[in-house]
Motif scaffolding. Structure first.
Motif, PDB file in Angstrom:
ATOM      1  N   ASN A  52      62.239  34.045  54.878  1.00  0.00           N
ATOM      2  CA  ASN A  52      62.039  34.090  53.430  1.00  0.00           C
ATOM      3  C   ASN A  52      62.925  35.140  52.761  1.00  0.00           C
ATOM      4  O   ASN A  52      62.821  35.367  51.569  1.00  0.00           O
ATOM      5  CB  ASN A  52      60.579  34.368  53.098  1.00  0.00           C
ATOM      6  CG  ASN A  52      59.682  33.240  53.556  1.00  0.00           C
ATOM      7  OD1 ASN A  52      60.129  32.105  53.724  1.00  0.00           O
ATOM      8  ND2 ASN A  52      58.422  33.540  53.787  1.00  0.00           N
ATOM      9  N   ALA A  53      63.765  35.806  53.537  1.00  0.00           N
ATOM     10  CA  ALA A  53      64.799  36.722  53.050  1.00  0.00           C
ATOM     11  C   ALA A  53      64.250  37.887  52.240  1.00  0.00           C
ATOM     12  O   ALA A  53      64.661  38.118  51.117  1.00  0.00           O
ATOM     13  CB  ALA A  53      65.836  35.938  52.248  1.00  0.00           C
ATOM     14  N   PHE A  54      63.301  38.619  52.829  1.00  0.00           N
ATOM     15  CA  PHE A  54      62.872  39.833  52.156  1.00  0.00           C
ATOM     16  C   PHE A  54      62.468  40.889  53.173  1.00  0.00           C
ATOM     17  O   PHE A  54      62.145  40.599  54.316  1.00  0.00           O
ATOM     18  CB  PHE A  54      61.715  39.579  51.181  1.00  0.00           C
ATOM     19  CG  PHE A  54      60.385  39.354  51.849  1.00  0.00           C
ATOM     20  CD1 PHE A  54      59.567  40.434  52.183  1.00  0.00           C
ATOM     21  CD2 PHE A  54      59.934  38.084  52.134  1.00  0.00           C
ATOM     22  CE1 PHE A  54      58.348  40.234  52.792  1.00  0.00           C
ATOM     23  CE2 PHE A  54      58.721  37.871  52.748  1.00  0.00           C
ATOM     24  CZ  PHE A  54      57.914  38.953  53.078  1.00  0.00           C
ATOM     25  N   THR A  55      62.526  42.126  52.734  1.00  0.00           N
ATOM     26  CA  THR A  55      62.065  43.280  53.493  1.00  0.00           C
ATOM     27  C   THR A  55      61.071  44.009  52.614  1.00  0.00           C
ATOM     28  O   THR A  55      61.373  44.316  51.460  1.00  0.00           O
ATOM     29  CB  THR A  55      63.230  44.242  53.818  1.00  0.00           C
ATOM     30  OG1 THR A  55      64.215  43.541  54.529  1.00  0.00           O
ATOM     31  CG2 THR A  55      62.754  45.423  54.621  1.00  0.00           C
ATOM     32  N   ARG A  56      59.901  44.287  53.141  1.00  0.00           N
ATOM     33  CA  ARG A  56      58.891  45.032  52.380  1.00  0.00           C
ATOM     34  C   ARG A  56      58.841  46.449  52.947  1.00  0.00           C
ATOM     35  O   ARG A  56      58.702  46.637  54.154  1.00  0.00           O
ATOM     36  CB  ARG A  56      57.538  44.364  52.504  1.00  0.00           C
ATOM     37  CG  ARG A  56      56.473  45.018  51.681  1.00  0.00           C
ATOM     38  CD  ARG A  56      55.195  44.225  51.722  1.00  0.00           C
ATOM     39  NE  ARG A  56      54.131  44.981  51.109  1.00  0.00           N
ATOM     40  CZ  ARG A  56      52.856  44.770  51.347  1.00  0.00           C
ATOM     41  NH1 ARG A  56      52.481  43.815  52.182  1.00  0.00           N
ATOM     42  NH2 ARG A  56      51.942  45.494  50.750  1.00  0.00           N
ATOM     43  N   THR A  74      59.682  45.329  47.642  1.00  0.00           N
ATOM     44  CA  THR A  74      60.473  44.461  48.512  1.00  0.00           C
ATOM     45  C   THR A  74      61.954  44.604  48.199  1.00  0.00           C
ATOM     46  O   THR A  74      62.346  44.889  47.067  1.00  0.00           O
ATOM     47  CB  THR A  74      60.073  42.983  48.363  1.00  0.00           C
ATOM     48  OG1 THR A  74      60.284  42.586  47.017  1.00  0.00           O
ATOM     49  CG2 THR A  74      58.631  42.766  48.739  1.00  0.00           C
ATOM     50  N   SER A  76      65.510  42.392  48.862  1.00  0.00           N
ATOM     51  CA  SER A  76      66.030  41.087  49.283  1.00  0.00           C
ATOM     52  C   SER A  76      67.006  41.249  50.435  1.00  0.00           C
ATOM     53  O   SER A  76      67.737  42.229  50.516  1.00  0.00           O
ATOM     54  CB  SER A  76      66.737  40.391  48.127  1.00  0.00           C
ATOM     55  OG  SER A  76      65.818  40.133  47.091  1.00  0.00           O
ATOM     56  N   GLU A  78      69.978  39.011  52.651  1.00  0.00           N
ATOM     57  CA  GLU A  78      70.830  37.827  52.641  1.00  0.00           C
ATOM     58  C   GLU A  78      71.514  37.714  53.998  1.00  0.00           C
ATOM     59  O   GLU A  78      71.887  38.720  54.590  1.00  0.00           O
ATOM     60  CB  GLU A  78      71.877  37.968  51.535  1.00  0.00           C
ATOM     61  CG  GLU A  78      72.728  36.747  51.344  1.00  0.00           C
ATOM     62  CD  GLU A  78      73.662  36.909  50.159  1.00  0.00           C
ATOM     63  OE1 GLU A  78      74.873  37.071  50.389  1.00  0.00           O
ATOM     64  OE2 GLU A  78      73.180  36.873  49.019  1.00  0.00           O
ATOM     65  N   PRO A  94      68.439  46.955  45.354  1.00  0.00           N
ATOM     66  CA  PRO A  94      67.383  46.621  44.398  1.00  0.00           C
ATOM     67  C   PRO A  94      67.393  47.439  43.100  1.00  0.00           C
ATOM     68  O   PRO A  94      66.534  47.242  42.254  1.00  0.00           O
ATOM     69  CB  PRO A  94      66.107  46.931  45.196  1.00  0.00           C
ATOM     70  CG  PRO A  94      66.497  48.059  46.080  1.00  0.00           C
ATOM     71  CD  PRO A  94      67.938  47.825  46.425  1.00  0.00           C
ATOM     72  N   ALA A 103      72.244  44.170  43.151  1.00  0.00           N
ATOM     73  CA  ALA A 103      72.352  43.076  44.128  1.00  0.00           C
ATOM     74  C   ALA A 103      73.641  43.116  44.945  1.00  0.00           C
ATOM     75  O   ALA A 103      74.104  42.086  45.426  1.00  0.00           O
ATOM     76  CB  ALA A 103      72.194  41.725  43.451  1.00  0.00           C
ATOM     77  N   ARG A 105      75.768  43.540  48.197  1.00  0.00           N
ATOM     78  CA  ARG A 105      75.504  43.420  49.636  1.00  0.00           C
ATOM     79  C   ARG A 105      75.872  44.728  50.313  1.00  0.00           C
ATOM     80  O   ARG A 105      76.963  45.248  50.120  1.00  0.00           O
ATOM     81  CB  ARG A 105      76.388  42.347  50.251  1.00  0.00           C
ATOM     82  CG  ARG A 105      75.930  40.979  50.078  1.00  0.00           C
ATOM     83  CD  ARG A 105      76.821  40.110  50.960  1.00  0.00           C
ATOM     84  NE  ARG A 105      76.790  38.742  50.533  1.00  0.00           N
ATOM     85  CZ  ARG A 105      77.730  37.863  50.807  1.00  0.00           C
ATOM     86  NH1 ARG A 105      78.782  38.225  51.485  1.00  0.00           N
ATOM     87  NH2 ARG A 105      77.611  36.630  50.402  1.00  0.00           N
TER      88      ARG A 105
END
Length: 191
Positions: A52-56, A74, A76, A78, A94, A103, A105
């Motif tokens: 689901n492409a997320f890090t919490r 969270t 994101s 990629e 973020p 955003a 990378r």
């Protein structure tokens, strides 16, 4: 005034998370410790869902004035395909700048003032960028003096697995300067 440096801040890197198996095809959860001189200076709970492409990130921050604040947000993630197979994971910065999320990378996010962000958003530099040239050359010459050979050898070239004559002569000259009776170059063994 000098910028803050990347080395002075806590980091969250994709490579360290990959090393511990966080980017598995299923949800992975764990705790990472930040250490300085073998003492734990911070702890963060990470939950990563690569599909689901997320890090919490869940952590508590103590500020200089002694105030504590809990963070839970969270970041994101990629994934890009590599040319020769496999996948490379990236964090997406973020931090909001002028109302929109950066955003960018990046492989490493830095924790500054309680928020993870990229090097550009936090206005960070590397320690090596803040050194002046005299300090760099002094450190380099000190390093070379600490080595067994005082200056770097000429470029090493091999021909059929043996050292070139030029390098053999240079090694012999330096060994004689140091008073060593043996000569590595005289033997027919590879170095």
């Amino acid at each position: 005034m000098a910028k803050d440096t990347c080395e002075s801040l806590n980091q969250l890197s994709v490579s360290s998370l990959l090393k511990y198996g966080f980017f598995a095809p299923y949800q992975k959860e764990g705790i990472l410790d930040w250490r300085k001189n073998n003492e734990i200076i911070g702890r963060i709970r990470i939950i990563i869902n690569a599909e689901n492409a997320f890090t919490r990130c869940i952590y508590e921050m103590t500020f200089r004035d002694g105030a504590q604040k809990d963070f839970d947000y969270t970041i994101s993630v990629e994934a890009t395909d590599c040319h020769f197979g496999g996948r490379r994971f990236w964090f997406l910065c973020p931090i909001k700048i002028s109302g929109s999320i950066c955003a960018r990378r990046c492989g490493v996010l830095y924790l500054k003032e309680g928020i993870f962000g990229c090097r550009n958003c936090h206005n960070l530099s590397y320690e090596s960028q803040q050194e002046n040239h005299a300090e760099k050359w002094a450190a380099m010459s000190q390093y070379l003096r600490s080595k067994s050979l005082s200056s770097p050898l000429p470029r090493v070239k091999y021909w059929r697995g043996r050292l070139t004559r030029r390098l053999q002569k240079e090694l012999a000259r330096r060994l004689k300067q140091r008073g060593l009776a043996e000569s590595i170059c005289a033997s027919k063994h590879r170095i």
